[in-house]
Design an enzyme around this catalytic site. Sequence first.
Site, PDB file in Angstrom:
ATOM      1  N   ASP A 140       0.891  -1.358   0.034  1.00 14.20           N
ATOM      2  CA  ASP A 140       0.190  -0.030   0.119  1.00 14.20           C
ATOM      3  C   ASP A 140       0.850   1.176   0.081  1.00 14.20           C
ATOM      4  O   ASP A 140       1.328   1.816   0.972  1.00 14.20           O
ATOM      5  CB  ASP A 140      -1.114  -0.181   1.225  1.00 14.20           C
ATOM      6  CG  ASP A 140      -1.511   1.419   1.391  1.00 14.20           C
ATOM      7  OD1 ASP A 140      -1.859   1.960   0.429  1.00 14.20           O
ATOM      8  OD2 ASP A 140      -1.697   1.700   2.615  1.00 14.20           O
ATOM      9  N   ASN A 254       2.155  11.020   1.379  1.00 14.54           N
ATOM     10  CA  ASN A 254       1.735  12.097   0.732  1.00 14.54           C
ATOM     11  C   ASN A 254       2.567  12.572  -0.447  1.00 14.54           C
ATOM     12  O   ASN A 254       3.550  11.816  -0.417  1.00 14.54           O
ATOM     13  CB  ASN A 254       1.665  13.074   1.744  1.00 14.54           C
ATOM     14  CG  ASN A 254       1.021  14.516   1.533  1.00 14.54           C
ATOM     15  OD1 ASN A 254       0.595  14.782   0.691  1.00 14.54           O
ATOM     16  ND2 ASN A 254       0.452  15.292   2.670  1.00 14.54           N
ATOM     17  N   ASP A 257       1.798  13.592  -5.813  1.00 19.35           N
ATOM     18  CA  ASP A 257       1.180  14.461  -6.860  1.00 19.35           C
ATOM     19  C   ASP A 257       2.380  15.476  -7.257  1.00 19.35           C
ATOM     20  O   ASP A 257       2.542  15.915  -8.382  1.00 19.35           O
ATOM     21  CB  ASP A 257      -0.104  15.017  -6.816  1.00 19.35           C
ATOM     22  CG  ASP A 257      -0.390  15.591  -5.231  1.00 19.35           C
ATOM     23  OD1 ASP A 257       0.623  15.468  -4.330  1.00 19.35           O
ATOM     24  OD2 ASP A 257      -1.283  15.891  -5.133  1.00 19.35           O
TER      25      ASP A 257
END
Length: 329
Positions: A140, A254, A257
């Site tokens: 994950d 986090n 992106d």
Amino acid sequence: MRGNLLGRRTAQRLRQVAISAVGSVKIRLLLSCCMIFTLLALASRTASFMGWTDRTASLNRFTGPRKGYTLLINTWKRNDLLKRSISHYTSCPKLDSIHIIWSEPDPPSESLIEFLNHIVQSNSRNGQDIELKFDINKEDSLNNRFKEIKDLRTDAVFSIDDDIVFPCSSVEFAFSVWLSAPDAMVGFVPRIHWIDKSNGDAGRYIYGGWWSVWWTGTYSMILSKAAFFHKKYLSLYTNDLPASIREYVTKNRNCEDIAMSFLVANATGSPPVWVKGKIFEIGSTGISSLGGHIEKRSACVNRFVEHYGRMPLVSTSMKAMDSRSIWFW
Ligand SMILES: *[C@@H]1O[C@H](CO)[C@@H](O)[C@H](O)[C@H]1NC(C)=O
């Protein structure tokens, strides 16, 4: 006699003047005709050069068969949102494939697979099946989002979170903008970075959220929660991104992106493209609603700048919008 002679001379001169005047009028007329003729000739040549006269034929010759895009959707234990999202996007005309990034410990349930297959089949158009695939991950990690996919059918990837939905018209428009700039990240959610000058710490960067973009009209990142990009960036992210950045993303849960924005900016040296579109949020439990968000994001930006040895992000204030929705231009 003398008076008569004078009179004759004057008459002669007058006639000469009149003749030369007529001459210059003729020359002007001739010149005007030449100019108009030249303009007409140029215009018709430009028209055929620009493809105004036989537009569709020349366009088809160059673009060949049109290709759609792949929906790359990231989901985490929110099957209801996933169902709603996929039900919506399968109705969009240029959708070619759907890849669901699955990182939950349990595999997707039979009922979920059945439900989604049913939606996809009932929305497939004129014999062209929409492909539906689960990309199952053991680990994950947020890096799963940008795992290389070997058998992608399209060059264009539309990366999306499961909790926001865009109308098909906005998605189509963003896709057409991406076709004009296939190396860029093209999307709906812009963010900005700037240098912190507050405490003499000149080298430090601050991450700016939506309000900062709104206030300055400037941005340097497009978030992958709603963006088109070329599939080559998936393989660059998976194979070429420094391992330290990948580890940082996994550990902090986090900034994948931001890492993608750095990667594309470093590869192209160009800013991304912000597209105007309608956004509908259908869930409200994303990472960005947790506290300390801006500090964490700023920390990521500064850490990545260290890894790159420079700031690759490029700022811009260009916003692409559908000209049909603008009245005056
Ligand atoms: C940035 O781009 C350069 C030139 O394309 C490349 O050599 C370098 O590896 C890239 N840096 C990172 C950290 O990916």
